[in-house]
Design a protein around this motif. Structure first.
Motif, mmCIF file in Angstrom:
data_model
loop_
_atom_site.group_PDB
_atom_site.id
_atom_site.type_symbol
_atom_site.label_atom_id
_atom_site.label_comp_id
_atom_site.label_asym_id
_atom_site.label_seq_id
_atom_site.Cartn_x
_atom_site.Cartn_y
_atom_site.Cartn_z
ATOM 1 N N ARG A 208 10.576 16.543 6.045
ATOM 2 C CA ARG A 208 9.174 16.394 5.918
ATOM 3 C C ARG A 208 8.153 15.799 6.810
ATOM 4 O O ARG A 208 8.382 14.719 7.601
ATOM 5 N N ILE A 209 7.049 16.245 6.485
ATOM 6 C CA ILE A 209 5.728 15.872 6.866
ATOM 7 C C ILE A 209 4.637 15.866 5.746
ATOM 8 O O ILE A 209 4.505 16.131 5.471
ATOM 9 N N THR A 210 4.023 15.100 6.183
ATOM 10 C CA THR A 210 2.802 13.572 5.732
ATOM 11 C C THR A 210 1.123 14.183 6.191
ATOM 12 O O THR A 210 1.515 13.991 7.280
ATOM 13 N N GLU B 253 1.048 -1.299 0.399
ATOM 14 C CA GLU B 253 -0.228 -0.409 0.111
ATOM 15 C C GLU B 253 0.718 1.578 0.369
ATOM 16 O O GLU B 253 1.619 1.381 1.104
ATOM 17 N N THR B 254 0.835 2.143 -0.916
ATOM 18 C CA THR B 254 1.697 3.184 -1.344
ATOM 19 C C THR B 254 1.018 3.930 -0.360
ATOM 20 O O THR B 254 -0.653 4.606 -0.037
ATOM 21 N N VAL B 255 1.757 5.061 0.793
ATOM 22 C CA VAL B 255 1.194 6.017 2.056
ATOM 23 C C VAL B 255 1.732 7.074 1.545
ATOM 24 O O VAL B 255 0.457 7.958 1.488
ATOM 25 N N VAL B 256 3.044 7.500 1.133
ATOM 26 C CA VAL B 256 2.953 8.861 0.280
ATOM 27 C C VAL B 256 4.035 8.519 -1.069
ATOM 28 O O VAL B 256 4.938 7.677 -1.159
ATOM 29 N N ASP C 272 -3.703 11.623 5.434
ATOM 30 C CA ASP C 272 -4.352 11.049 4.580
ATOM 31 C C ASP C 272 -3.588 11.157 3.507
ATOM 32 O O ASP C 272 -3.466 10.767 2.013
ATOM 33 N N GLY C 273 -1.580 11.489 3.691
ATOM 34 C CA GLY C 273 -0.686 10.713 2.481
ATOM 35 C C GLY C 273 -0.725 12.003 1.807
ATOM 36 O O GLY C 273 0.569 11.547 1.388
ATOM 37 N N GLY D 184 -2.157 11.501 13.669
ATOM 38 C CA GLY D 184 -1.888 10.756 12.665
ATOM 39 C C GLY D 184 -1.040 11.564 11.339
ATOM 40 O O GLY D 184 -0.255 10.856 10.107
ATOM 41 N N ARG D 185 -0.027 12.719 11.757
ATOM 42 C CA ARG D 185 1.415 13.517 10.450
ATOM 43 C C ARG D 185 2.138 12.466 10.583
ATOM 44 O O ARG D 185 2.272 12.371 11.631
ATOM 45 N N LEU D 186 2.830 12.456 9.690
ATOM 46 C CA LEU D 186 4.192 11.493 9.711
ATOM 47 C C LEU D 186 4.751 12.050 8.825
ATOM 48 O O LEU D 186 5.716 12.690 8.311
#
Length: 309
Positions: free
Chosen positions: A135-137, A105-108, A140-141, A123-125
């Motif tokens: 970087r910040i994701t 599954e592609t997250v980002v 929702d990706g 929930g941010r990555l």
């Protein structure tokens, strides 16, 4: 030769020569020469530190080096006989393996050489890119278009760069984020360093260096910086540093490289560290004799610390 290869080459070139931190040895793309026996033997003996390849001439005999060259030749031939093209599974396909079933599954997308990952409570990555950007994701990706500001300068060569990122276990109350990175020294030297900071908007603030080795211990070359974090839940942070391509340094307690370190969450040194009272020893050292610990985890029940090199 299988044992010699496993002990000296597999951690970078892969246990089956498939590549990893260092290039594959199964194709015909060579960083030095055209892959002839003499060049290969010379690289094993003298290394290519600028590319992250340590020298093994001091620990391997000429016979061992010749044996490694033959072993690589034989394994390449075996791979060419047995290799076959396998299609990648569909994005929604469940793939069975010996122990688990999984799916891709592609997250980002859009990140460059991602090295470390850490989720924020919302929930941010957070993603470190080895070249030196954080970087910040979004949950929702969606990747934020601009990197985080306030990240320190890093030496991005070989295996060095911006390394691990970790979020304090009580982030909701402390707001601390921890980063490890290849800190530039004099000339082209570098050593792994650790800081903590708070993320406000898109900027790191209240940046504080928690670990910085003595300048005299910095090493040149791009090999073996580590590095991972583990919080033990008792107010301590473990982090790892590779031996920087200098095998004997891993046994030297006056040098930081080739070690796993333990500090308090604020960067001070615990008074019960094993070498804190030993004259000349770097007091943050928890264990020594490591090559390049890039994985670090703690058993949730026993507290035992595991590292992958």
């Amino acid at each position: 030769m299988t044992k010699v290869f496993a002990e000296t080459c597999a951690s970078c070139h892969g246990p089956k020569l498939e590549g990893g931190l260092a290039p594959s040895m199964l194709d015909d793309v060579w960083a030095a020469g055209n892959g002839d026996d003499a060049t290969m033997a010379g690289v094993i003996k003298d290394g290519r530190l600028a590319n992250g390849m340590p020298a093994f001439g001091a620990v391997l005999s000429g016979q061992d080096i010749r044996g490694l060259v033959i072993y690589i030749r034989e394994e390449r031939a075996k791979h060419q006989r047995e290799s076959a093209t396998v299609a990648a599974p569909a994005a929604d396909a469940v793939v069975p393996s010996e122990k688990h079933a999984f799916k891709l599954e592609t997250v980002v997308t859009g990140v460059d050489a991602p090295w470390g990952l850490a989720f924020l409570p919302d929930g941010r990555l957070l993603i470190t890119e080895k070249g030196g950007t954080l970087r910040i994701t979004a949950a929702d990706g969606t990747l934020a278009p601009e990197p985080v500001q306030g990240v320190p300068a890093v030496v991005s060569k070989g295996q060095g760069g911006l390394l691990d990122v970790a979020v304090h276990p009580d982030y909701a109350n402390t707001g601390w984020i921890y980063l490890s990175y290849s800190d530039p020294g004099e000339g082209d030297s570098a050593m792994t360093a650790v800081l903590r900071a708070k993320l406000r908007g898109n900027t790191l603030e209240e940046v504080k260096t928690l670990f910085e080795a003595p300048a005299a211990t910095y090493r040149t070359g791009g090999a073996h910086f580590g590095s991972r974090f583990v919080f033990d839940g008792k107010g301590h942070v473990f982090f790892s540093i590779g031996e920087r391509g200098q095998q004997t340094d891993a046994q030297d307690l006056t040098r930081p490289n080739g070690k796993i370190h333990r500090i308090n969450e604020d960067g001070t040194v615990p008074t019960d560290n094993p070498f804190v009272k030993q004259a000349g020893a770097i007091p943050s050292i928890w264990s020594y004799g490591h090559r390049n610990p890039q994985g670090l985890a703690q058993h949730p029940e026993t507290g035992a610390l595991y590292d992958a090199e």
